[in-house]
Design an enzyme around this catalytic site. Sequence first.
Site, mmCIF file in Angstrom:
data_model
loop_
_atom_site.group_PDB
_atom_site.id
_atom_site.type_symbol
_atom_site.label_atom_id
_atom_site.label_comp_id
_atom_site.label_asym_id
_atom_site.label_seq_id
_atom_site.Cartn_x
_atom_site.Cartn_y
_atom_site.Cartn_z
ATOM 1 N N ASP A 413 0.820 -1.136 0.045
ATOM 2 C CA ASP A 413 0.128 0.079 -0.107
ATOM 3 C C ASP A 413 0.900 1.247 -0.220
ATOM 4 O O ASP A 413 1.948 1.288 0.921
ATOM 5 C CB ASP A 413 -0.968 0.015 1.214
ATOM 6 C CG ASP A 413 -1.690 1.260 1.180
ATOM 7 O OD1 ASP A 413 -2.654 1.356 0.436
ATOM 8 O OD2 ASP A 413 -1.592 1.977 2.185
ATOM 9 N N GLU A 469 1.827 -0.501 -5.123
ATOM 10 C CA GLU A 469 1.005 0.608 -5.294
ATOM 11 C C GLU A 469 1.965 1.804 -5.479
ATOM 12 O O GLU A 469 2.418 2.328 -4.418
ATOM 13 C CB GLU A 469 -0.050 0.921 -4.215
ATOM 14 C CG GLU A 469 -1.121 2.008 -4.715
ATOM 15 C CD GLU A 469 -2.174 2.212 -3.449
ATOM 16 O OE1 GLU A 469 -3.324 2.525 -3.776
ATOM 17 O OE2 GLU A 469 -1.522 2.465 -2.233
#
Length: 786
Positions: A413, A469
């Site tokens: 993330d 990401e």
Amino acid sequence: MDAIKCSSTFLHRTNLNTLFSNHTFPKPRTPNFNRRAAQPLSLSSAKDRTRTTEPENVAVVEKPLKSTRFLVSDGLPSPFGATVRDNGVNFSVYSSNSVSATICLISLSDLLQNKVTEEIQLDPSRNRTGHVWHVFLKGDFEDMLYGYRFDGKLSPEEGHYYDSSTILLDPYAKAIISRDEFGVLGGDDNCWPQMACMVPTLDDEFDWEGDMPLKLSQKDLVIYEMHVRGFTRHESSNIEFPGTYQGVAEKLDHLQELGINCIELMPCHEFNELEYYSYNPILGDHRVNFWGYSTIGFFSPMVRYSSASSRNFAGRAINEFKTLVKQAHKRGIEVIMDVVLNHTAEGNEKGPILSFRGVDNSVYYMLAPKGEFYNYSGCGNTFNCNHPVVRQFIVDCLRYWVTEMHVDGFRFDLGSIMSRSSSLWDAANVYGADIEGDLLTTGTPVSCPPVLDMISNDPVLRGVKLIAEAWDAGGLYQVGMFPHWGIWSEWNGKFRDVVRHFIKGTDGFSGAFAECLCGSPNLYQGGRKPWNSINFVCVHDGFTLADLVTYNNKNNLANGEENNDGENHNCSWNCGEEGEFVSISVKRLRKRQMRNFFVSLMVAQGVPMIYMGDEYGHTKGGNNNTYCHDNYLNYFRWDKKEEAHDDYFRFCRLLIKFRDECESLGLDDFPTSKRLQWHGIAPETPDWSESSRFVAFSLVDSVKKEIYVAFNTSHLATLVTLPNRPGYRWEPFVDTSKPSPFDCITHDLPGRETAMKQYRHFLDANIYPMLSYSSIILLLSPIDDS
């Protein structure tokens, strides 16, 4: 962007005006962190503490190094955490700036009463090596937990938050215990009851039954992004333990039927779902941290995702997570974890002190010179990933989940944060030697980030899937440019945006859409491959696929933020009417568009990723930021899946199967003209003009001989001339303009011959009629003159 995982009051990831966090943590029913009982446990925040005196540089041992319950000895500085050895447990924790340390032993019963069972203060002359505190204990650890107290400077402006009244979690804790049930308040309606770490025992052995890594080729993956609780929490799941690891394991047959061979689990590390607990008058329930992007313990699986409470067995969550992985592997499904190694739940200086901040704040967090927290995560703090100690912590954590929990990879993330320089960055600190002109400031992106270098070249992690990401909330956008060592993949946000624009009929995207179909060589050529692109149209944040074709505007009022949260630029189209109650013609068009999006995913080079529920058309009512809802908005609807079983679910299942059968739809490298040919309304005449809304290609396939794929995203129907293949006729396999089941014509489809005859006169003339907003897949079939 992968935004809005928490309330915009303090964790909004858009419209950041500053890198430093100045938000507060709203906690309705705020716990009394300094509540006292007999030998009390306590949490505290900087604003609550009034101690102003600083400790001496040398700690004074006020208690003897002995115990009435345990045999105590010096212990070893490694490995970090609590480790079973020599019929006892070795405890080891890094804390460079503390001057004293105490280990607290807490029984489960005492934890519930806010008591400490026994404390052992460590002697720095015996129990400290360098910056590591350690102790070895022998005794009865049944149902026993532990935590630490550290003392040192309480000086936020210098980056130190030491307070010996606070009991802290071990950063290396393998399980963290507090409340028993998901969403249920602690004693006295406390959102943040004291937590403690599980002491490991030899009884924690797990029978893997010979489980081994599947090591599937990444080019062959079809990824399914899933929320553990949301997948089975709805009553229509009809299982004994809904919303748990065990529940997911029971429902893996659904994914096998769909054709999924990899699941990406949204955060399963320990987090506090009551982090911003408050009543929601819109839905009549309570807002919680449902998504879980706010980690407390990176080694600990989320305990309240287990089927049994912590009172029964503290290690139950560990074994149930392992069972999920084992059962997935038995079905040929890999397991990837979504890890949030960019920030923690401790937030900024006004947040709770749970672990890292009290253990060594200036080491674990990216700080400015006066102690302010850099906020590249948009969530109050930024993990200091490239600090030598922190990057070793990250590698140790990832290794643990691979070796002990058997996971197959990780999705990072806000992964771009891991490429930012650490606090106190200098070459000597990071590389061991000075470099002339090394003037990097905190947070500056670096071309060869040490933590990514370590992960990429670690002998244990080298063989697992690594997905970034490739952006963060501080504006660093690295899609196509993330430091990769040839092995990292990326969530391809540009694929999402381009495909959404083209499929809804926006001018000027035909060329960019063609790039996406080829695996985005414009982003990944030069040392990378198509499978470095993780292709998606929808994920957990943003519209679902059904909402993407139903709403032009977000509908987030249920979040209680006056519709100010969530992404405003969704590239969506409601097909002519807003909302769910529309005309029949609009409903039909929406079904076509959903199928068009799915076709684009399945025929593009790269790795397709599907969001949970999109295979049956799950709706969140236009809410594109459901981070706070533990309700039907985020629950997989098994009843709706059954309704769509012979309709849209069938279409998705057959398209995934088709992709798996086609050798040409998961290539090792980007397609060239030897294999791929572009077409327009006429063969070999593609139209890349600004106004073009038609893209077609043929692809040589060693299994299917050749496939022809076309997308007509114009509002007008068209008649397509097909490539001439002497001795063969093109036959329809997919036509999204047709009603189910004729949207996908399989060999075993009842009425197939009748359906084929309806096309025959067109195909004999080597032409095919395409309706507006439709896509087709045609296959070659030998002409039988008889």
